[in-house]
Write a protein that holds these residues in place. Structure first.
Motif, PDB file in Angstrom:
ATOM      1  N   LEU A 130       0.851  -1.187   0.000  1.00 29.93           N
ATOM      2  CA  LEU A 130       0.000   0.000   0.000  1.00 29.93           C
ATOM      3  C   LEU A 130       0.887   1.236   0.000  1.00 29.93           C
ATOM      4  N   GLY A 131       0.607   2.167  -0.911  1.00 25.72           N
ATOM      5  CA  GLY A 131       1.433   3.358  -1.034  1.00 25.72           C
ATOM      6  C   GLY A 131       0.616   4.595  -1.356  1.00 25.72           C
ATOM      7  N   LYS A 132       1.297   5.714  -1.549  1.00 26.78           N
ATOM      8  CA  LYS A 132       0.669   7.018  -1.782  1.00 26.78           C
ATOM      9  C   LYS A 132      -0.407   7.285  -0.730  1.00 26.78           C
ATOM     10  N   ARG A 133       0.033   7.277   0.511  1.00 27.11           N
ATOM     11  CA  ARG A 133      -0.872   7.513   1.638  1.00 27.11           C
ATOM     12  C   ARG A 133      -0.514   8.861   2.257  1.00 27.11           C
ATOM     13  N   TYR A 134      -1.516   9.688   2.446  1.00 31.03           N
ATOM     14  CA  TYR A 134      -1.283  11.057   2.895  1.00 31.03           C
ATOM     15  C   TYR A 134      -2.092  11.353   4.156  1.00 31.03           C
ATOM     16  N   VAL A 135      -1.542  12.216   4.992  1.00 30.16           N
ATOM     17  CA  VAL A 135      -2.285  12.655   6.171  1.00 30.16           C
ATOM     18  C   VAL A 135      -3.438  13.541   5.735  1.00 30.16           C
ATOM     19  N   THR A 136      -4.487  13.562   6.529  1.00 31.75           N
ATOM     20  CA  THR A 136      -5.600  14.473   6.262  1.00 31.75           C
ATOM     21  C   THR A 136      -5.247  15.868   6.770  1.00 31.75           C
ATOM     22  N   LEU A 137      -5.913  16.877   6.208  1.00 34.69           N
ATOM     23  CA  LEU A 137      -5.466  18.270   6.366  1.00 34.69           C
ATOM     24  C   LEU A 137      -6.247  19.039   7.424  1.00 34.69           C
ATOM     25  N   ASN A 138      -5.539  19.984   8.038  1.00 37.95           N
ATOM     26  CA  ASN A 138      -6.155  21.008   8.867  1.00 37.95           C
ATOM     27  C   ASN A 138      -6.380  22.228   7.985  1.00 37.95           C
ATOM     28  N   PRO A 139      -7.610  22.599   7.673  1.00 39.19           N
ATOM     29  CA  PRO A 139      -7.851  23.688   6.713  1.00 39.19           C
ATOM     30  C   PRO A 139      -7.245  25.020   7.131  1.00 39.19           C
ATOM     31  N   ALA A 140      -7.171  25.276   8.432  1.00 42.08           N
ATOM     32  CA  ALA A 140      -6.656  26.571   8.876  1.00 42.08           C
ATOM     33  C   ALA A 140      -5.188  26.771   8.501  1.00 42.08           C
ATOM     34  N   ARG A 141      -4.444  25.705   8.258  1.00 42.61           N
ATOM     35  CA  ARG A 141      -3.032  25.823   7.866  1.00 42.61           C
ATOM     36  C   ARG A 141      -2.872  26.275   6.425  1.00 42.61           C
ATOM     37  N   TYR A 142      -3.949  26.213   5.650  1.00 48.32           N
ATOM     38  CA  TYR A 142      -3.867  26.536   4.229  1.00 48.32           C
ATOM     39  C   TYR A 142      -4.573  27.856   3.937  1.00 48.32           C
ATOM     40  N   THR A 143      -4.344  28.800   4.836  1.00 51.91           N
ATOM     41  CA  THR A 143      -4.909  30.144   4.709  1.00 51.91           C
ATOM     42  C   THR A 143      -3.775  31.167   4.748  1.00 51.91           C
ATOM     43  N   THR A 144      -4.085  32.354   4.284  1.00 56.15           N
ATOM     44  CA  THR A 144      -3.104  33.452   4.355  1.00 56.15           C
ATOM     45  C   THR A 144      -2.752  33.752   5.801  1.00 56.15           C
ATOM     46  N   ARG A 145      -3.711  33.580   6.696  1.00 59.03           N
ATOM     47  CA  ARG A 145      -3.497  33.852   8.120  1.00 59.03           C
ATOM     48  C   ARG A 145      -2.400  32.970   8.711  1.00 59.03           C
ATOM     49  N   ALA A 146      -2.278  31.735   8.203  1.00 54.38           N
ATOM     50  CA  ALA A 146      -1.260  30.818   8.730  1.00 54.38           C
ATOM     51  C   ALA A 146       0.128  31.164   8.213  1.00 54.38           C
ATOM     52  N   ILE A 147       0.219  31.784   7.040  1.00 50.28           N
ATOM     53  CA  ILE A 147       1.509  32.128   6.441  1.00 50.28           C
ATOM     54  C   ILE A 147       1.984  33.506   6.890  1.00 50.28           C
ATOM     55  N   ASN A 148       1.027  34.402   7.043  1.00 48.72           N
ATOM     56  CA  ASN A 148       1.358  35.769   7.463  1.00 48.72           C
ATOM     57  C   ASN A 148       0.688  36.049   8.800  1.00 48.72           C
ATOM     58  N   GLY A 149       1.340  35.646   9.884  1.00 46.73           N
ATOM     59  CA  GLY A 149       0.788  35.848  11.208  1.00 46.73           C
ATOM     60  C   GLY A 149       1.063  37.234  11.740  1.00 46.73           C
ATOM     61  N   ASP A 150       0.619  37.452  12.985  1.00 49.09           N
ATOM     62  CA  ASP A 150       0.815  38.773  13.594  1.00 49.09           C
ATOM     63  C   ASP A 150       2.298  39.094  13.774  1.00 49.09           C
ATOM     64  N   GLY A 151       3.089  38.083  14.061  1.00 49.10           N
ATOM     65  CA  GLY A 151       4.496  38.349  14.325  1.00 49.10           C
ATOM     66  C   GLY A 151       5.443  37.706  13.343  1.00 49.10           C
ATOM     67  N   TYR A 152       4.945  37.246  12.206  1.00 49.36           N
ATOM     68  CA  TYR A 152       5.834  36.579  11.246  1.00 49.36           C
ATOM     69  C   TYR A 152       5.228  36.634   9.852  1.00 49.36           C
ATOM     70  N   THR A 153       6.078  36.514   8.855  1.00 52.85           N
ATOM     71  CA  THR A 153       5.672  36.391   7.456  1.00 52.85           C
ATOM     72  C   THR A 153       6.641  35.436   6.774  1.00 52.85           C
ATOM     73  N   PHE A 154       6.074  34.400   6.172  1.00 48.71           N
ATOM     74  CA  PHE A 154       6.901  33.419   5.470  1.00 48.71           C
ATOM     75  C   PHE A 154       6.664  33.551   3.966  1.00 48.71           C
ATOM     76  N   HIS A 155       7.727  33.662   3.212  1.00 48.61           N
ATOM     77  CA  HIS A 155       7.619  33.839   1.775  1.00 48.61           C
ATOM     78  C   HIS A 155       7.462  32.490   1.084  1.00 48.61           C
ATOM     79  N   PRO A 156       6.647  32.445   0.017  1.00 46.88           N
ATOM     80  CA  PRO A 156       6.470  31.187  -0.726  1.00 46.88           C
ATOM     81  C   PRO A 156       7.813  30.609  -1.165  1.00 46.88           C
TER      82      PRO A 156
END
Length: 906
Positions: A790-816
């Motif tokens: 059995l292969g190609k098995r992936y974890v299920t996602l937390n939707p909040a991690r895939y938002t602009t809010r998760a990448i650009n927080g109050d005290g940080y900004t991560f570039h793509p």
């Protein structure tokens, strides 16, 4: 609406068919190889038409429906499959399969799964003569394989014509009839949207479990099983009279499965089951059947956790849910259920071509689970993120990190401390308001809470089957369902305290007005004792009425069908408590949500030759959201989701079958697109410092792939089977999310884009393969070896991690493209898994007694590093953007598993 459905059925009933079977027929017989007795009610497939043997094992095929290369096929999970040229006077001897060859001993993580995203129900149900389906169910099912990646809600399960799906959640739980293997073996099954005679079906297929006493094996059967998995022991006994001369048939069955402790530490298992079936055949045209069953169980649960803890404990089966109390193990999470089921089934043959089948089902009972709850006290969970060495190291506390590492590894820390909970409660002497007076005593800051759902469910399903003539067949039916579910919490155990104060912890923190914290303003007192209700208390009321119909036509070289359905679903919430936070919107009846859905399907099969067959199926339908996703916070208030719509499903598959005398195979290609799904999740959000409800709308998913199943009979005793799938299960849209505070209904965000498009749905392997070699001796013993990947098995996602809010927080900004950015948005792919299974068995007959011994050995290489499923935690570090603070959690599969079964029947 009721009149509309009634008229549709009456029009069909009152339109008579008088065509008769004419012309010559080909007669054959099917017998059982071991007893030479007639094989009764066995289904044969001949040129796309199903024929059934009579009480003497004979079948009759009109000469006009066959040609020189017509083949007869029998696929029944109780016998070896048969594909032979059709000949006049032929006698087919069926070789029986050994009992429990494919028994699945489920893991605790599967047994504890709450939702259709994790249940591998199709694997449990869709075992048949098809090589792909049997291997997918028995070899891949324990590793959370879901056929075609669909959630369990897209698979229909009926019992004697009654839908077994839970109306609030949308999927059927096998545990409702668990332990009744002997009487639930007979099934009508399809793995896709192809026609069945009991439902419109669904993209994940449909199964109707048939418990008719007249179709059970007459006599007494007793068995005893040993296992090293979820349970250790199983006893089972079944007695069937068969159809007696007076037209009656009876079946009784019972079992018990139990373990003091399962393969996961701290878990227990105690499950009983009972079945009674009575059937009265008044004549060849009319029969009535009553089925009653109950399968109560009580079992300790297993929890998922982060890899850091598994490594610290050097144990991938570590369980955070248990601890010691007075030197004895106790599990805080106990899951239990007791839901009796009753089905009344009436079959009336109006004439030779017209049959009316009516099924009425009623169920009631309770399902519950316990969990720790606490107020103004330290978090009792041993795997709480602040108790991990990594958290201390991230804070720069190396000494504390080293200390926590030592405590985890030497066994001093890592389990629940019930003695500590009792001590805290003993010492918490407080005075609190109690109605018009006061109470002084030990206030429980830790309790065991019981989360219960009391259900009542009524189903009425009449179905009309009309064989218009030798070519045309019409099937139509109505389905009505009424459901009432009372969801509430109670105090299960005060853990040494004298009383519990029933208030909302977050509201007590955020508001000074004590009424705001009250869970029920209508109650005389917030002081509660064991057995009394606390927290939420509401009713889920669901009404569903539907009509479905399908027409099929057989040709000399194949067949074609069309089908349609209409469904009206209405639902509402009725609050039984007036919550202090929502006095105007928590008590009483909510608005009634109503959805009108429809569906169409079409397909057919074409016989290139008698051995080569092409089939195709296609469907489009809409489906109402489930109750649990229809309200913003179903626990606390009557607020429905805004602009709620039905989801849309479009699906199709193409299949090629080869049915030779020695080689049989199937190749399938499928594609499914689902849009406008809704999901509501609740979790603690660090960016808002509050418990929130996160509602997603517009979720889209896409499932595509190929399937291969093949079987080659090398000799009469030796055969090889192979199965494989290569698929892709992806999100194909970016849903919009609305965040509301759970204790105020304040909207914190609206229309937040969740960038899911292109990510994997996760939860099920997308690649799977198996090769099996089996030897079936003429002396009634067998041995089989199966290798699986059995292969190609992936974890299920937390939707909040895939938002602009998760990448650009109050005290940080991560570039793509940066490492920090990728650490947040990358979806973990789990390692591939390779396993080897061995099965063996022997049966022998002594006078009138038939003994069978079966042994299943799974994962014989003892691979203890197989993750069955993993998921991103809903909680995320919005303060620093560190995904490792709330790392992924995993369930691991058991290593070596063994199941031994001995049965005797006579």
């Amino acid at each position: 609406m009721r009149h509309f459905f009634t008229v549709l059925l009456l029009i069909t009933v009152l339109f008579p068919a008088w065509a008769q079977v004419e012309g010559e027929v080909i007669k054959g017989q099917v017998i059982l190889a071991d007893t030479q007795s007639p094989a009764v009610k066995v289904k044969l497939q001949i040129n796309g038409v199903t024929f059934t043997t009579d009480r003497e094992g004979y079948f009759f095929v009109p000469q006009g429906q066959v040609n020189d290369d017509t083949m007869v096929q029998i696929s029944d999970e109780h016998y070896h499959s048969v594909v032979l040229p059709l000949k006049k006077g032929m006698v087919i001897a069926l070789k029986p399969m050994h009992d429990d060859v494919g028994t699945i001993v489920l893991s605790l993580s599967e047994l504890d799964a709450d939702d259709g995203e994790t249940q591998s129900t199709p694997g449990l149900l869709f075992s048949s003569g098809d090589a792909f389906s049997s291997l997918a169910g028995y070899s891949w099912g324990p590793y959370w394989f879901r056929q075609r990646g669909y959630q369990s809600s897209y698979t229909q399960v009926f019992m004697d014509g009654v839908n077994m799906a839970h109306p609030e959640k949308g999927y059927a739980s096998w545990s409702i009839w668990g332990g009744l293997n002997d009487v639930t073996r007979n099934k009508e099954t399809t793995y896709n949207i192809a026609p069945v005679d009991f439902s419109f079906s669904n993209i994940g297929g449909a199964t109707n479990i048939i418990t008719k006493p007249s179709q059970q094996r007459p006599g007494l059967k007793a068995s005893y099983s040993l296992s090293n998995s979820s349970y250790s022991n199983r006893v089972m006994m079944t007695y069937s009279t068969g159809l007696m001369d007076n037209g009656w048939a009876f079946t009784v069955s019972g079992s018990r499965r139990w373990a003091q402790e399962g393969y996961v530490e701290g878990t227990s298992y105690d499950a009983w089951a009972g079945f009674f079936g009575a059937e009265k055949r008044f004549n060849e045209n009319h029969s009535v059947q009553l089925t009653a069953l109950i399968a109560p169980y009580k079992r300790g649960q297993q929890g998922a956790t982060v890899q850091e803890i598994y490594d610290l404990k050097d144990n991938n089966l570590y369980n955070p849910y248990w601890g010691y109390q007075n030197g004895e193990k106790r599990n805080s999470r106990i899951k239990s259920s007791m839901i009796p089921q009753f089905v009344l089934n009436d079959v009336y043959k109006i004439n030779e071509r017209l049959k009316l089948k009516t099924a009425v089902g009623y169920s009631f009972g309770k399902e519950a689970r316990t969990a720790l709850n606490w107020y103004d006290a330290q978090d009792p969970r041993p795997d709480y993120y602040r108790y991990l060495p990594s958290f201390q190291y991230q804070q720069g506390n190396d000494i504390a990190g080293d200390l926590m590492t030592e405590l985890w590894t030497n066994g001093s820390f890592g389990q629940l401390d019930f003695d500590h909970f009792y001590q805290i409660n003993y010492n918490s002497i407080e005075t609190n308001p109690d109605g018009d007076g006061e109470i002084t005593g030990a206030r429980s800051h830790y309790i065991i809470e019981r989360r219960q759902n009391d259900i009542q469910n009524l189903d009425i399903n009449p179905t009309l089957v009309w064989d218009v003539n030798d070519q045309w067949k019409l099937t139509t039916g109505l389905q009505y369902e009424y459901y009432l579910g009372n969801n509430y919490n109670t105090v299960e155990d005060l853990l040494g305290g004298d009383y519990y104060v029933d208030i909302d912890n977050f509201a007590d923190r955020d508001f000074t007005d004590p009424d705001m914290a009250s869970n029920d303003l209508l109650a005389d007192s917030n002081i509660k004792q064991e057995g009394e209700r606390i927290g939420h208390d509401y009713d889920a009321v669901i009404n569903k009425a539907s009509w479905w119909g399908q027409a099929s036509k057989s040709f000399q070289k194949g067949s074609a069908y069309v089908g349609a359905n209409l469904t009206n679903t209405s639902m509402y919430r009725y609050g039984n408590r007036m919550k202090g936070l929502f006095p105007e919107n928590s008590y009483g009846k909510s608005e009634v949500l109503s959805f009108m859905d429809y569906g169409v399907k079409a397909g057919g099969e074409y016989f290139l030759t008698g051995r080569n067959v092409l089939t195709a199926n296609g469907t489009y339908y809409t489906q109402a959201p489930y109750f649990q996703d229809a309200f913003v916070s179903v626990r606390t208030r009557n607020e429905a989701m805004e602009n709620l719509v039905s989801s849309n499903v479009m699906s199709g598959d193409i299949n090629y079958y080869y049915r030779g005398e020695r080689f049989k195979g199937r190749v399938s290609a499928f594609y499914t697109r689902i849009s406008d799904l809704t999901d509501v999740i609740s979790y603690y959000d660090d960016s808002y410092n509050n418990f929130v409800n996160y509602a997603l709308k517009g979720i889209g998913q896409e499932f595509s792939g190929i399937e291969l199943g093949a079987e080659y009979q090398i000799t009469d005793e030796l055969r090889v089977k192979a199965a494989g799938t290569y698929a892709q299960y992806l999100y194909n849209a970016n849903p919009l999310a609305t965040t509301t505070v759970d204790n105020s209904a304040e909207k914190l965000s609206e229309g937040e884009i969740v960038y899911f498009d292109g990510y994997h749905v996760g939860g099920s392997p997308e690649i799977a393969g198996a090769v099996s070699v089996e030897y079936w001796s003429k002396n009634y013993w067998f041995v089989g070896l199966t290798a699986n990947y059995l292969g190609k098995r992936y974890v299920t996602l937390n939707p909040a991690r895939y938002t602009t809010r998760a990448i650009n927080g109050d005290g940080y900004t991560f570039h793509p493209g940066s490492s920090e950015y990728l650490a947040i948005v990358d979806q973990e792919e789990l390692d591939g898994a390779f396993t080897v299974d061995i099965s063996a068995g022997k049966s022998w007959k002594i006078k009138d007694y038939i003994f069978r011994l079966n042994l299943n050995l799974n994962n014989v290489l003892n691979n203890e590093n197989i993750v069955t499923t993993g998921f991103q935690q809903y909680r995320f570090d919005f303060l620093e953007g560190n995904p490792e603070k709330f790392d992924n959690k995993y369930y691991y599969a058991q290593g070596f598993r063994a199941f031994l079964n001995l049965s005797v029947s006579f």
